[in-house]
Design a protein around this motif. Structure first.
Motif, PDB file in Angstrom:
ATOM      1  N   GLY A   1       0.785  -1.221   0.000  1.00 47.04           N
ATOM      2  CA  GLY A   1       0.000   0.000   0.000  1.00 47.04           C
ATOM      3  C   GLY A   1       0.816   1.269   0.000  1.00 47.04           C
ATOM      4  N   ASP A   2       2.092   1.178   0.339  1.00 47.59           N
ATOM      5  CA  ASP A   2       2.945   2.364   0.298  1.00 47.59           C
ATOM      6  C   ASP A   2       3.018   2.906  -1.131  1.00 47.59           C
ATOM      7  N   GLY A   3       2.989   4.228  -1.242  1.00 45.03           N
ATOM      8  CA  GLY A   3       3.086   4.854  -2.554  1.00 45.03           C
ATOM      9  C   GLY A   3       4.523   5.195  -2.911  1.00 45.03           C
ATOM     10  N   ILE A   4       4.821   5.142  -4.200  1.00 41.18           N
ATOM     11  CA  ILE A   4       6.155   5.507  -4.683  1.00 41.18           C
ATOM     12  C   ILE A   4       6.022   6.381  -5.919  1.00 41.18           C
ATOM     13  N   TRP A   5       6.704   7.540  -5.891  1.00 39.46           N
ATOM     14  CA  TRP A   5       6.772   8.384  -7.077  1.00 39.46           C
ATOM     15  C   TRP A   5       7.713   7.741  -8.089  1.00 39.46           C
ATOM     16  N   LEU A   6       7.246   7.647  -9.327  1.00 37.01           N
ATOM     17  CA  LEU A   6       8.070   7.136 -10.418  1.00 37.01           C
ATOM     18  C   LEU A   6       8.091   8.149 -11.552  1.00 37.01           C
ATOM     19  N   GLU A   7       9.253   8.392 -12.124  1.00 34.67           N
ATOM     20  CA  GLU A   7       9.373   9.307 -13.252  1.00 34.67           C
ATOM     21  C   GLU A   7       8.554   8.789 -14.436  1.00 34.67           C
ATOM     22  N   ASP A   8       7.871   9.707 -15.112  1.00 38.53           N
ATOM     23  CA  ASP A   8       7.026   9.342 -16.246  1.00 38.53           C
ATOM     24  C   ASP A   8       7.288  10.307 -17.404  1.00 38.53           C
ATOM     25  N   PRO A   9       7.991   9.850 -18.477  1.00 36.22           N
ATOM     26  CA  PRO A   9       8.493   8.488 -18.690  1.00 36.22           C
ATOM     27  C   PRO A   9       9.674   8.175 -17.781  1.00 36.22           C
ATOM     28  N   GLY A  10       9.856   6.881 -17.538  1.00 36.34           N
ATOM     29  CA  GLY A  10      10.933   6.469 -16.654  1.00 36.34           C
ATOM     30  C   GLY A  10      11.331   5.031 -16.901  1.00 36.34           C
ATOM     31  N   TYR A  11      12.305   4.581 -16.118  1.00 38.13           N
ATOM     32  CA  TYR A  11      12.886   3.242 -16.299  1.00 38.13           C
ATOM     33  C   TYR A  11      11.816   2.176 -16.097  1.00 38.13           C
ATOM     34  N   ARG A  12      11.467   1.500 -17.144  1.00 31.45           N
ATOM     35  CA  ARG A  12      10.300   0.634 -17.136  1.00 31.45           C
ATOM     36  C   ARG A  12      10.547  -0.722 -16.483  1.00 31.45           C
ATOM     37  N   TYR A  13      11.798  -1.166 -16.428  1.00 35.63           N
ATOM     38  CA  TYR A  13      12.081  -2.546 -16.044  1.00 35.63           C
ATOM     39  C   TYR A  13      12.099  -2.771 -14.531  1.00 35.63           C
ATOM     40  N   VAL A  14      11.993  -1.716 -13.756  1.00 32.62           N
ATOM     41  CA  VAL A  14      11.999  -1.883 -12.307  1.00 32.62           C
ATOM     42  C   VAL A  14      10.585  -1.803 -11.721  1.00 32.62           C
ATOM     43  N   ARG A  15       9.624  -1.357 -12.497  1.00 36.02           N
ATOM     44  CA  ARG A  15       8.264  -1.211 -11.976  1.00 36.02           C
ATOM     45  C   ARG A  15       7.697  -2.503 -11.414  1.00 36.02           C
ATOM     46  N   PRO A  16       7.928  -3.681 -12.057  1.00 33.35           N
ATOM     47  CA  PRO A  16       7.363  -4.915 -11.494  1.00 33.35           C
ATOM     48  C   PRO A  16       7.820  -5.217 -10.075  1.00 33.35           C
ATOM     49  N   VAL A  17       9.020  -4.796  -9.701  1.00 32.81           N
ATOM     50  CA  VAL A  17       9.510  -5.044  -8.338  1.00 32.81           C
ATOM     51  C   VAL A  17       8.590  -4.377  -7.324  1.00 32.81           C
ATOM     52  N   PHE A  18       8.201  -3.135  -7.597  1.00 29.43           N
ATOM     53  CA  PHE A  18       7.336  -2.411  -6.673  1.00 29.43           C
ATOM     54  C   PHE A  18       5.895  -2.922  -6.751  1.00 29.43           C
ATOM     55  N   ALA A  19       5.447  -3.258  -7.949  1.00 30.17           N
ATOM     56  CA  ALA A  19       4.080  -3.763  -8.102  1.00 30.17           C
ATOM     57  C   ALA A  19       3.916  -5.098  -7.387  1.00 30.17           C
ATOM     58  N   GLU A  20       4.915  -5.982  -7.495  1.00 29.84           N
ATOM     59  CA  GLU A  20       4.827  -7.286  -6.841  1.00 29.84           C
ATOM     60  C   GLU A  20       4.765  -7.140  -5.321  1.00 29.84           C
ATOM     61  N   ALA A  21       5.340  -6.063  -4.787  1.00 28.97           N
ATOM     62  CA  ALA A  21       5.327  -5.829  -3.344  1.00 28.97           C
ATOM     63  C   ALA A  21       4.025  -5.180  -2.876  1.00 28.97           C
TER      64      ALA A  21
END
Length: 457
Positions: free
Chosen positions: A189-209
């Motif tokens: 449930g914690d929120g994380i700011w991500l650059e948009d557009p940004g590095y796409r290959y790390v997003r699954p790590v945060f989504a899986e958590a």
């Protein structure tokens, strides 16, 4: 080109002599002057004709063998590999590339021909010979102590980051580093700011958590901190690439860096600073890393050797605030560093003996030249290149559907990417992302730029 006396080797060139030989041989193979199956002169003969040491030629041959351009046939000698490209073949045709060779414009790779493989092999061999039976035990879960010390020393002098070795945690790649951060500090449930557009290959790590991904737009000063404050003020994390924003290449302004730190301190949030290619800047003086400004101790600094050395190492690191060392150490028991001990020890030697500094200096010159090659080649084809101060990739503006254009280019064997694929919700002009690191000549840049135009228009 069947004779070695057509090669030119200079002691005053910016790159080592063995790499001069390797590049010219590779170009001769690409141009069809050396055809598949051709036998090269023995290293002794080549060395005599060029006036260099035999080991210099051996190193050049060895590098091309490793890359698939040449093959050794025992006492019969060294030959051009049947899988190597020739001038009659399309450079962008992946079936004609040496096995495992990078495709034109492939991103995420440093210049593979620029790495001192012979030196690395000697250093690794030395480490292997010096290992004791105790090195066969389980390694330290947070990384080899000599490497953590070497990284701390390097960051202190190169990036003005004052840290102790115990604050450094070695991981098997950037994604593993982010998983360690998530397991240690985040909760679902914690929120994380991500650059948009940004590095796409790390997003699954945060989504899986189970984290909430908050896209924050990027402009010519980097992440728009005001947007994050206005839309997601209670986020617990922010992931930024402040030196060269991935993929646009802009730098996060100093004012926004301070604004980000103020938000993190007031909100007890964490800033994850991904400093993935800060070593490669060609114009102007780089801004200090956010970590060097981190009075509130809310920044987690992440780096990797994938771009500065080579990605097969799979070694990254974190620098965490002193008060979080114990928490991170506890979690390394569940997520231990899996990078091989021999690799970690060799990297430590590479850093401590000054080879890393020399390699970076050489690669800055190399990338500066190769970037100019590609910019000029693309401009000759009428393309619009976005100016950037550094990094190992560039953005080319295009009108229309960039995904459709990239699909055509990839069908032609060109490993470009669409800027739209790096966006989450933001809208903006289309672009094509590409790397220039493995372009070995202006002729090659002109050829692949022409192939790109032929493929998409």
């Amino acid at each position: 080109m069947a004779k070695s006396n057509q090669l030119v080797v200079s002691a005053h060139h910016a790159i080592p002599r063995y790499q001069q030989i390797a590049r010219q041989l590779k170009q001769a193979i690409s141009d069809g002057e050396l055809v598949a199956g051709s036998r090269l002169p023995s290293s002794r003969t080549m060395a005599l004709e060029l006036g260099v040491a035999r080991a210099t030629v051996e190193n050049a041959y060895g590098e091309l063998v490793a890359q698939g351009w040449l093959e050794r046939r025992g006492q019969a000698g060294t030959f051009v590999s049947p899988s190597a490209t020739s001038g009659a073949n399309n450079v962008a045709n992946t079936s004609s590339q040496p096995q495992g060779a990078p495709r034109p414009f492939q991103m995420g790779l440093p210049a593979l021909d620029g790495f001192p493989r012979a030196l690395w092999a000697r250093m690794m061999g030395r480490r292997l010979r010096l290992q004791t039976r105790y090195d066969l035990m389980l390694p330290e879960a947070n990384g080899e102590s000599t490497l953590r010390q070497a990284i701390a020393d390097y960051l202190r002098f190169s990036r003005s980051i004052d840290c102790q070795p115990e604050q450094v945690f070695i991981t098997a790649g950037f994604q593993a580093a982010m998983r360690l951060v998530v397991h240690t500090l985040a909760k679902p449930g914690d929120g994380i700011w991500l650059e948009d557009p940004g590095y796409r290959y790390v997003r699954p790590v945060f989504a899986e958590a189970g984290m909430a991904l908050h896209p924050v737009p990027v402009d010519n000063e980097g992440m728009q901190i005001d947007y994050g404050l206005g839309h997601f003020p209670d986020a617990r994390f922010a992931l930024v690439t402040p030196a060269h924003q991935s993929p646009l290449g802009v730098a996060l302004s100093l004012a926004r860096r301070h604004q980000l730190l103020d938000w993190a301190a007031a909100n007890q949030s964490w800033v994850i600073e991904d400093d993935y290619d800060s070593e490669f800047r060609y114009h102007g003086k780089p801004l200090p890393p956010i970590k060097s400004l981190d009075g509130p101790q809310r920044v987690i600094y992440a780096g990797t050797f994938s771009k500065s050395l080579f990605p097969a190492l799979r070694v990254a690191w974190l620098v965490v605030p002193q008060q979080q060392v114990e928490a991170f150490s506890q979690h390394t028991h569940y997520l231990p560093c899996t990078a091989p001990l021999l690799i970690q020890q060799t990297i430590a030697d590479f850093l401590r003996e000054g080879h890393f500094w020399r390699h970076l200096k050489k690669m800055r010159l190399c990338y500066s030249e190769r970037r100019v090659w590609l910019e000029q080649a693309l401009q000759q084809q009428g393309f619009d290149v976005v100016p950037q101060a550094g990094g190992i990739q560039l953005v080319m503006r295009v009108s229309g559907d960039d995904r459709a254009l990239v699909a055509k280019a990839r069908e032609a064997g060109l490993a470009v990417q669409a800027l739209s694929d790096w966006r989450m919700v933001s809208k903006g002009e289309g672009g094509i992302l590409m790397s220039f690191t493995n372009l070995t000549s202006m002729a090659m840049a002109l050829k692949v730029a022409q192939q790109l135009r032929d493929a998409i228009f």
